[in-house]
Design an enzyme around this catalytic site. Structure first.
Site, PDB file in Angstrom:
ATOM      1  N   GLY A   1       0.834  -1.196   0.000  1.00  0.00           N
ATOM      2  CA  GLY A   1       0.000   0.000   0.000  1.00  0.00           C
ATOM      3  C   GLY A   1       0.867   1.243   0.000  1.00  0.00           C
TER       4      GLY A   1
ATOM      5  CD  GLN B   1       3.404   5.912   2.622  1.00  0.00           C
ATOM      6  OE1 GLN B   1       2.435   5.374   2.096  1.00  0.00           O
ATOM      7  NE2 GLN B   1       4.370   5.225   3.209  1.00  0.00           N
TER       8      GLN B   1
ATOM      9  CB  CYS C   1       5.165   2.312   7.320  1.00  0.00           C
ATOM     10  SG  CYS C   1       4.643   3.800   6.452  1.00  0.00           S
ATOM     11  CG  LEU C   2       6.576   1.163   1.292  1.00  0.00           C
ATOM     12  CD1 LEU C   2       6.002   1.438  -0.094  1.00  0.00           C
ATOM     13  CD2 LEU C   2       7.701   0.136   1.205  1.00  0.00           C
TER      14      LEU C   2
ATOM     15  CG  HIS D   1      -0.702   1.311   7.223  1.00  0.00           C
ATOM     16  ND1 HIS D   1       0.251   0.832   8.080  1.00  0.00           N
ATOM     17  CD2 HIS D   1      -0.047   2.171   6.395  1.00  0.00           C
ATOM     18  CE1 HIS D   1       1.427   1.381   7.800  1.00  0.00           C
ATOM     19  NE2 HIS D   1       1.271   2.191   6.770  1.00  0.00           N
ATOM     20  CD  GLU D   2      -1.112   2.462   2.714  1.00  0.00           C
ATOM     21  OE1 GLU D   2      -0.704   3.636   2.636  1.00  0.00           O
ATOM     22  OE2 GLU D   2      -0.368   1.507   3.002  1.00  0.00           O
TER      23      GLU D   2
ATOM     24  CG  HIS E   1       0.109   6.798   5.377  1.00  0.00           C
ATOM     25  ND1 HIS E   1       1.227   7.359   5.972  1.00  0.00           N
ATOM     26  CD2 HIS E   1       0.418   5.495   5.172  1.00  0.00           C
ATOM     27  CE1 HIS E   1       2.149   6.415   6.126  1.00  0.00           C
ATOM     28  NE2 HIS E   1       1.689   5.275   5.652  1.00  0.00           N
TER      29      HIS E   1
HETATM   30 ZN   LIG Z   1       2.557   3.409   5.647  1.00  0.00          ZN
END
Ligand SMILES: [Zn+2]
Length: 175
Positions: free
Chosen positions: A46, A51, A94-95, A136-137, A140
């Site tokens: 995701g 991000q 998480c990226l 989660h997304e 963000h």
């Molecule tokens: Zn993330």
């Protein structure tokens, strides 16, 4: 399409409540395509627009396993319209916080309303990893990271590691 640089925490852009998309136009579709390419390259399951430095309510997910057919889903202005009382604990990463993981408790089942890449209203129901990923997304785009769901002690340790990792990356990029 382009692979975009992923912003690492801590960064103010990751703490920003993103604004809704008024019209799903070619610019938004280009962002979606770039986000998918960036997510698959990383690789991740995701990615949210902040991000990659864009404070718009756009997320992409694909929770298909390695040997499964890709299941890309792009969600514009996603909104959780229902969440189960039942919860699940999943070890999240998480990226924007590479190589850091923590157990997070979230609803085990959610329903999300969103606009697709053509601007049409859609609904999706998710459980298991898809439910984790959607929550989660969507966090963000409200400026919330998975570490905001864990104890302050653990979060502080992780953020210290991130500050170090970012300094290291900056040094490498300058060299
Ligand atoms: Zn993330």
């Amino acid at each position: 399409m382009a692979i975009l640089p992923i912003i690492w925490a801590p960064d103010p852009v990751l703490k920003t409540k993103c604004r809704s998309v008024d019209v799903v136009d070619d610019e938004v579709r280009r962002l979606i395509d770039d986000m998918f390419q960036t997510m698959y390259f990383a690789p991740g399951v995701g990615l949210a627009a902040p991000q990659v430095g864009v404070t718009k309510r756009v997320i992409v997910v694909d929770v298909a396993g390695k040997d499964e057919k890709p299941q890309p889903i792009a969600l514009v202005n996603p909104e959780i319209v229902w969440r189960s009382d039942a919860t699940q604990i999943y070890e999240e990463g998480c990226l924007s916080l590479p190589e850091l993981y923590a157990d997070v408790e979230r609803a085990s089942h959610v329903k999300v309303r969103y606009l697709d890449r053509d601007g049409a209203e859609q609904k999706i129901e998710g459980e298991g990893l898809l439910a984790v990923c959607l929550q989660h997304e969507i966090d963000h785009i409200d400026g919330v990271l998975f570490v905001d769901h864990i104890s302050a002690l653990k979060r502080n340790i992780m953020m210290k590691k991130m500050v170090k990792a970012k300094k290291q990356r900056a040094r490498e990029q300058a060299a």
